[in-house]
Design an enzyme around this catalytic site. Structure first.
Site, PDB file in Angstrom:
ATOM      1  N   ARG A 194      28.237  63.755  12.820  1.00 57.68           N
ATOM      2  CA  ARG A 194      27.479  64.745  12.035  1.00 57.68           C
ATOM      3  C   ARG A 194      26.506  64.076  11.059  1.00 57.68           C
ATOM      4  O   ARG A 194      26.338  64.560   9.936  1.00 57.68           O
ATOM      5  CB  ARG A 194      28.408  65.653  11.237  1.00 57.68           C
ATOM      6  CG  ARG A 194      29.333  66.500  12.051  1.00 57.68           C
ATOM      7  CD  ARG A 194      28.613  67.755  12.505  1.00 57.68           C
ATOM      8  NE  ARG A 194      29.530  68.635  13.179  1.00 57.68           N
ATOM      9  CZ  ARG A 194      30.178  69.637  12.600  1.00 57.68           C
ATOM     10  NH1 ARG A 194      29.988  69.911  11.347  1.00 57.68           N
ATOM     11  NH2 ARG A 194      30.996  70.382  13.295  1.00 57.68           N
TER      12      ARG A 194
ATOM     13  N   ARG B  16      24.291  68.932   6.532  1.00 52.90           N
ATOM     14  CA  ARG B  16      24.009  69.544   5.221  1.00 52.90           C
ATOM     15  C   ARG B  16      24.134  68.635   4.022  1.00 52.90           C
ATOM     16  O   ARG B  16      23.673  68.982   2.938  1.00 52.90           O
ATOM     17  CB  ARG B  16      24.916  70.764   5.023  1.00 52.90           C
ATOM     18  CG  ARG B  16      24.456  71.958   5.821  1.00 52.90           C
ATOM     19  CD  ARG B  16      25.497  73.039   5.812  1.00 52.90           C
ATOM     20  NE  ARG B  16      26.695  72.558   6.487  1.00 52.90           N
ATOM     21  CZ  ARG B  16      27.839  73.226   6.550  1.00 52.90           C
ATOM     22  NH1 ARG B  16      27.954  74.381   5.962  1.00 52.90           N
ATOM     23  NH2 ARG B  16      28.870  72.726   7.192  1.00 52.90           N
TER      24      ARG B  16
ATOM     25  N   ARG C 273      16.359  73.208   7.880  1.00 51.11           N
ATOM     26  CA  ARG C 273      17.118  74.370   8.367  1.00 51.11           C
ATOM     27  C   ARG C 273      16.549  75.668   7.790  1.00 51.11           C
ATOM     28  O   ARG C 273      16.446  76.679   8.481  1.00 51.11           O
ATOM     29  CB  ARG C 273      18.597  74.243   8.018  1.00 51.11           C
ATOM     30  CG  ARG C 273      19.429  75.278   8.765  1.00 51.11           C
ATOM     31  CD  ARG C 273      20.848  75.347   8.290  1.00 51.11           C
ATOM     32  NE  ARG C 273      20.919  75.623   6.866  1.00 51.11           N
ATOM     33  CZ  ARG C 273      22.045  75.790   6.192  1.00 51.11           C
ATOM     34  NH1 ARG C 273      23.195  75.679   6.811  1.00 51.11           N
ATOM     35  NH2 ARG C 273      22.026  76.034   4.907  1.00 51.11           N
TER      36      ARG C 273
ATOM     37  N   ASP D 241      24.770  71.528  19.216  1.00 48.81           N
ATOM     38  CA  ASP D 241      26.139  71.892  18.863  1.00 48.81           C
ATOM     39  C   ASP D 241      26.972  71.963  20.132  1.00 48.81           C
ATOM     40  O   ASP D 241      26.432  72.185  21.218  1.00 48.81           O
ATOM     41  CB  ASP D 241      26.175  73.242  18.151  1.00 48.81           C
ATOM     42  CG  ASP D 241      27.488  73.412  17.411  1.00 48.81           C
ATOM     43  OD1 ASP D 241      27.635  72.852  16.317  1.00 48.81           O
ATOM     44  OD2 ASP D 241      28.405  74.075  17.961  1.00 48.81           O
TER      45      ASP D 241
ATOM     46  N   TYR E  61      37.620  77.847  21.096  1.00 50.77           N
ATOM     47  CA  TYR E  61      36.668  78.706  20.373  1.00 50.77           C
ATOM     48  C   TYR E  61      36.388  80.006  21.131  1.00 50.77           C
ATOM     49  O   TYR E  61      36.216  81.057  20.532  1.00 50.77           O
ATOM     50  CB  TYR E  61      35.346  77.963  20.149  1.00 50.77           C
ATOM     51  CG  TYR E  61      35.397  77.023  18.967  1.00 50.77           C
ATOM     52  CD1 TYR E  61      35.300  77.503  17.661  1.00 50.77           C
ATOM     53  CD2 TYR E  61      35.546  75.654  19.144  1.00 50.77           C
ATOM     54  CE1 TYR E  61      35.361  76.647  16.574  1.00 50.77           C
ATOM     55  CE2 TYR E  61      35.612  74.788  18.061  1.00 50.77           C
ATOM     56  CZ  TYR E  61      35.515  75.296  16.779  1.00 50.77           C
ATOM     57  OH  TYR E  61      35.584  74.447  15.702  1.00 50.77           O
TER      58      TYR E  61
END
Ligand code: CP3
Length: 352
Positions: free
Chosen positions: A27, A31, A40, A77, A154
């Site tokens: 990652r 963020r 973003r 992703d 998921y």
């Protein structure tokens, strides 16, 4: 194959000698970087960012502008596959991923559409091509996918979950249904990773983020078995040209078994002792990891100390790629990331 200017990462994946331990960060585009948050914002939301190749490329390169890293990773992703399968992925501000539809029964699995990676996930492949072009062979580019088990978790749950109780229940109540879903996902993942490779990624990582939730036997039947099929599906097309990293979070106890899959590198989380991991696999595969991401929330001397322990524990053998044991968290200060990278440089030189 075209020559890569910095090939430390590729050499370490092959257990060849390196001048210092290569490092990249799971990652690494995310963020914790203020410039990522700006891009973003420009895109509107995370999914729009993933679907815009220019902005995807911009964020993939951001960590490389700031830090002396040894690999780039595709910005995307793992949940793009379930989205292409019609589940309707969305992200609400401040929350994790969610799906509009979930998988509950046989007809849900049977009705999953047959997807064409080149049509339905063309935006990912376009991003690969652009990032690869902009990198200009400066660094190797990593492609990735979720493992079938993690994707299924998921899709059945509909969102992230603490204990993934719905998918765990299905494993015991209707294992054949779960296998049917896993088979379909395995074939999608093979096509997806082969397409990423055709578009230029030089290494692939399979994220089995939830493999550690499975019982000992179930891990082999419901996760490792399918990752093994994926590895075969890639090696059949590309031989040994594309190193494959297999990362199972919570998979420390299965390292010797994972090493037998013909993968090239095993990603380990921070709960595993890297010294004994290396002893278990010998020179069969390389090891990636395994700093606890929380170390980056402390101060510089603690960061240096923890980094040096990992480098020393692995020892002066080829085949170590430094990384965190899981993705970097949004609350980390970029300066601390730099300290970690500098420490990896400083301590691993002793071994060269
Ligand atoms: O490593 C990289 O820089 C490449 C990009 C990357 C992202 N997701 C971007 C992302 C990669 C490799 C992933 C993989 C991924 N996605 C995994 C496997 C790795 C892991 O962490 O176990 C998983 C489980 C997902 C699913 C997913 N996507 C979750 C759980 C979340 C929310 C995470 C959170 O921190 O809130 C995402 C969103 C996501 N994927 C973000 C990024 C940068 C944050 C989205 C935002 O900007 O708000």
């Amino acid at each position: 194959m075209t020559e890569i200017k910095n090939d430390r990462f590729l050499r370490a994946l092959r257990r060849k000698s390196v001048d210092r331990t290569p490092i990249w960060i799971m990652r690494q585009a995310g963020r914790y970087l203020p410039e990522y948050r700006v891009t973003r914002e420009k895109a509107g939301d995370f999914l729009a960012l993933c679907k815009n190749k220019q902005l995807c490329c911009e964020v993939a390169l951001q960590p490389l502008e700031r830090f002396d890293l040894d690999a780039a990773i595709l910005f995307s992703d793992i949940l793009t596959i379930p989205d292409a399968l019609g589940l309707g992925l969305y992200f609400e501000a401040g929350e994790g991923p969610k799906f509009r539809k979930t998988i509950q029964n046989l007809s849900d699995v049977e009705n999953l559409p047959k997807i064409s990676i080149h049509n339905d996930l063309s935006y990912v492949l376009d991003a690969v091509s652009l990032i690869k072009y902009e990198l200009n062979n400066r660094l190797p580019l990593i492609g990735f996918s979720g493992s079938p088990w993690t994707l299924a978790a998921y899709m059945i749950e509909g969102q992230g979950s603490k204990n993934f109780s719905k998918v765990k229940a299905m494993r015991y109540q209707d294992p054949m249904l779960l296998h049917l879903l896993l088979e379909k996902l395995t074939s999608c993942v093979i096509d997806y990773l082969n397409a990423q490779i055709e578009h230029g990624v030089q290494v692939v990582q399979i994220f089995d983020s939830w493999g550690g939730l499975l019982s000992h036997d179930s891990y082999f039947d419901f996760s490792l078995n399918y990752m093994n099929q994926i590895i075969k599906g890639l090696k059949i097309v590309h031989g040994d040209n594309i190193p494959i990293i297999l990362y199972t979070k919570g998979g420390g106890q299965w390292i010797s078994d994972i090493a037998k899959t013909n993968c090239d590198c095993i990603g380990i989380d921070w709960t595993t002792d890297i010294r004994s991991a290396r002893q278990k696999v010998g020179n069969l595969v390389s090891i990636q990891g395994n700093l606890d991401p929380s170390v980056l929330l402390s101060d510089k001397s603690m960061i240096r100390n923890e980094v040096s322990k990992i480098i020393e524990s692995f020892g002066p053998h080829p085949g170590h790629i430094f990384n965190l044991g899981h993705g970097i968290t949004p609350d980390v200060k970029p300066d601390n990331v730099n300290e970690m990278i500098m420490a990896v440089h400083d301590f691993s030189y002793q071994f060269s």
